[in-house]
Design a protein around this motif. Structure first.
Motif: not given
Length: 152
Positions: A1-4, A32-33, A37-38, A73-80
């Motif tokens: 995932m990129s954030v620009k 940044a995290a 993907g941290d 925090a798990a939302q990011f992992t699930e999204l990926m």
């Protein structure tokens, strides 16, 4: 995932800039995290209990109620897991800070892995930072586009 970041506007309406400075620093660390993907760092950034708001959407597996640091925090992992990581994009157009509150607006897009369909749209994210941790995470996004991309 990129954030620009495409444009950044930082403002503080409070007379005590220390709250705004601390909020800005935590939100930047949060972004940044997310980009890295941290999830371990995300757990540290979210408070033990979080006021999480993201409109429930039964068609979208990563959108559900959350309230603990680990769940948030798990939302990011699930999204990926459910989307194509190389296609995930988010741009931040505005980053406003007022004391302990921050609001980011921008645009996001991605592709759902199971269907190959894309979604996109604007977003607004309202975060509150207290004692160096995120206590509120309210995300407003184009949930219709996301649900349509998840439909077979």
């Amino acid at each position: 995932m990129s954030v620009k970041p495409t444009a950044t506007t930082a403002s503080s309406a409070t007379t005590d800039g220390s709250d705004a400075d601390a909020t800005r620093a935590v939100v930047q660390e949060f972004l940044a995290a997310r980009v890295a993907g941290d999830t371990g760092r995300l757990v540290e950034i979210f408070a033990d209990k979080v006021n999480w708001l993201l409109a429930e959407n039964p068609a979208v597996p990563w959108i559900r109620p959350r309230s603990t640091a680990a769940e948030c925090a798990a939302q990011f992992t699930e999204l990926m897991e459910y989307t194509v990581p190389d296609d995930a994009r988010a741009s931040v157009d505005t980053f406003l800070v007022d004391g302990t509150d921050a609001v980011l607006t921008g645009h996001l897009s991605g592709t759902v892995r199971a269907t190959g369909k894309t979604f996109e749209g604007p977003f607004a994210l309202h975060l509150t930072v207290e004692d160096g941790r995120i206590t509120r995470h309210h995300l407003y996004e184009n949930s219709l586009s996301i649900a349509e991309a998840c439909a077979p």
